[in-house]
Design a protein around this motif. Sequence first.
Motif, PDB file in Angstrom:
ATOM      1  N   ARG A 180      35.878 -15.750  -4.644  1.00 31.00           N
ATOM      2  CA  ARG A 180      35.582 -16.151  -6.024  1.00 31.00           C
ATOM      3  C   ARG A 180      35.975 -17.604  -6.251  1.00 31.00           C
ATOM      4  O   ARG A 180      37.099 -18.008  -5.954  1.00 31.00           O
ATOM      5  CB  ARG A 180      36.289 -15.233  -7.017  1.00 31.00           C
ATOM      6  N   ALA A 224      39.194 -18.461  -8.270  1.00 28.31           N
ATOM      7  CA  ALA A 224      40.446 -18.286  -7.540  1.00 28.31           C
ATOM      8  C   ALA A 224      40.699 -19.474  -6.621  1.00 28.31           C
ATOM      9  O   ALA A 224      41.829 -19.962  -6.504  1.00 28.31           O
ATOM     10  CB  ALA A 224      40.407 -16.983  -6.741  1.00 28.31           C
ATOM     11  N   ARG A 225      39.631 -19.951  -5.992  1.00 25.19           N
ATOM     12  CA  ARG A 225      39.781 -21.103  -5.093  1.00 25.19           C
ATOM     13  C   ARG A 225      40.203 -22.348  -5.860  1.00 25.19           C
ATOM     14  O   ARG A 225      41.085 -23.093  -5.420  1.00 25.19           O
ATOM     15  CB  ARG A 225      38.466 -21.382  -4.342  1.00 25.19           C
ATOM     16  N   GLU A 243      46.163 -19.318   0.854  1.00 20.91           N
ATOM     17  CA  GLU A 243      45.242 -18.256   1.260  1.00 20.91           C
ATOM     18  C   GLU A 243      44.026 -18.205   0.344  1.00 20.91           C
ATOM     19  O   GLU A 243      42.919 -17.854   0.767  1.00 20.91           O
ATOM     20  CB  GLU A 243      45.956 -16.907   1.240  1.00 20.91           C
ATOM     21  N   ARG A 244      44.206 -18.578  -0.900  1.00 20.33           N
ATOM     22  CA  ARG A 244      43.099 -18.506  -1.861  1.00 20.33           C
ATOM     23  C   ARG A 244      42.027 -19.570  -1.627  1.00 20.33           C
ATOM     24  O   ARG A 244      40.945 -19.487  -2.208  1.00 20.33           O
ATOM     25  CB  ARG A 244      43.628 -18.616  -3.286  1.00 20.33           C
ATOM     26  N   ALA A 248      43.891 -22.536  -7.320  1.00 19.52           N
ATOM     27  CA  ALA A 248      44.974 -22.599  -6.336  1.00 19.52           C
ATOM     28  C   ALA A 248      45.587 -24.000  -6.250  1.00 19.52           C
ATOM     29  O   ALA A 248      46.819 -24.139  -6.220  1.00 19.52           O
ATOM     30  CB  ALA A 248      44.473 -22.144  -4.970  1.00 19.52           C
ATOM     31  N   GLY A 250      44.382 -16.352 -10.805  1.00 16.64           N
ATOM     32  CA  GLY A 250      43.098 -16.221 -10.124  1.00 16.64           C
ATOM     33  C   GLY A 250      42.158 -15.290 -10.852  1.00 16.64           C
ATOM     34  O   GLY A 250      41.138 -14.889 -10.308  1.00 16.64           O
ATOM     35  N   TRP A 309      39.320 -26.948   2.747  1.00 13.99           N
ATOM     36  CA  TRP A 309      38.607 -26.468   1.571  1.00 13.99           C
ATOM     37  C   TRP A 309      37.961 -27.607   0.798  1.00 13.99           C
ATOM     38  O   TRP A 309      36.791 -27.532   0.428  1.00 13.99           O
ATOM     39  CB  TRP A 309      39.561 -25.710   0.642  1.00 13.99           C
ATOM     40  N   GLU A 346      48.664 -13.419  -9.798  1.00 12.18           N
ATOM     41  CA  GLU A 346      47.414 -12.677  -9.987  1.00 12.18           C
ATOM     42  C   GLU A 346      46.635 -13.233 -11.170  1.00 12.18           C
ATOM     43  O   GLU A 346      45.416 -13.403 -11.118  1.00 12.18           O
ATOM     44  CB  GLU A 346      47.724 -11.200 -10.200  1.00 12.18           C
ATOM     45  N   THR A 371      40.217 -19.714   0.732  1.00  8.60           N
ATOM     46  CA  THR A 371      39.092 -19.008   1.357  1.00  8.60           C
ATOM     47  C   THR A 371      38.692 -17.776   0.547  1.00  8.60           C
ATOM     48  O   THR A 371      37.974 -16.908   1.045  1.00  8.60           O
ATOM     49  CB  THR A 371      39.455 -18.588   2.791  1.00  8.60           C
ATOM     50  N   HIS A 372      39.128 -17.685  -0.698  1.00  9.74           N
ATOM     51  CA  HIS A 372      38.812 -16.530  -1.547  1.00  9.74           C
ATOM     52  C   HIS A 372      37.317 -16.523  -1.872  1.00  9.74           C
ATOM     53  O   HIS A 372      36.707 -17.580  -2.050  1.00  9.74           O
ATOM     54  CB  HIS A 372      39.625 -16.613  -2.842  1.00  9.74           C
TER      55      HIS A 372
END
Length: 263
Positions: free
Chosen positions: A76, A79-80, A70-71, A83, A32, A107, A29, A73-74
């Motif tokens: 923010r 966060a991307r 998964e991040r 990762a 990100g 990405w 957590e 496609t976050h």
Amino acid sequence: MTNWREIYENDCPLPAGPGLDELVAELAEALGDPDPEVRDGYPYAVLAAWIGRGVIDGERCLALGDLMVERFTHPRIEARTFAPLVLVMIVNQGHLRPEWIDAFADWYRSEADLRGRDETLGWLHAVAHGADLLGACGRRPEVDPGPLLVLAAERLLVPTDYLFAEREDNRLARALALVLTRPDLTPERSTAWLSTVGDAFVGMERGPMPVWASNTVRTLLALYALADLGVPTERGGNPVPLAHGAAVKARLAEVLRPVFPYA
């Protein structure tokens, strides 16, 4: 809330109390978090230490890697872009799922926010952080290096208004050079990815150089230097030669000639 600074300053021991899964979730957590002091501070250093020392074991590394994927496609940006840094830690320990590379490629070629640093969010560095992951994956013997070399070219050729300002060109050149140290590459495979770049330069109109082209030229010039000198595989290490450095240099000179006549 775990005191990550205290853990870091005591050489990153595993604290008593919370279980390891809970601690890993808290670290994930934090990596990100919009606050750069949290995202890029003591939690980052502790996570790197625990992964490097095997405190976070293989199964937990794989689960953490799935979460980082998964991040991509976050919503923010911070966060991307953090990762891939976590994935670098995991991949360097030998843990890698093939589907991670596909998600990363989707990405990396499409990320539109290329800012190196934001006054509020701190380091973002999509190009540089993605380059680190590209280089880490490209050195794994089970990974086909060809698509990763093509991916780097695709990233460079996307039109952008962001002129590399935080050494992104050097980081991407280093990643390319690391992939190009692979002994299983042939001279042809070491240079084939440059064809699309060459085509883009040949077709470029006269006049001011587009930002993407400037970024690309600077990256390829840095790669030329590494092809000549070799690339350290770790900070402070001795340079390792590219598998076919002479062929790479010759092809780089051909590709750069339309936009860099001094080549």
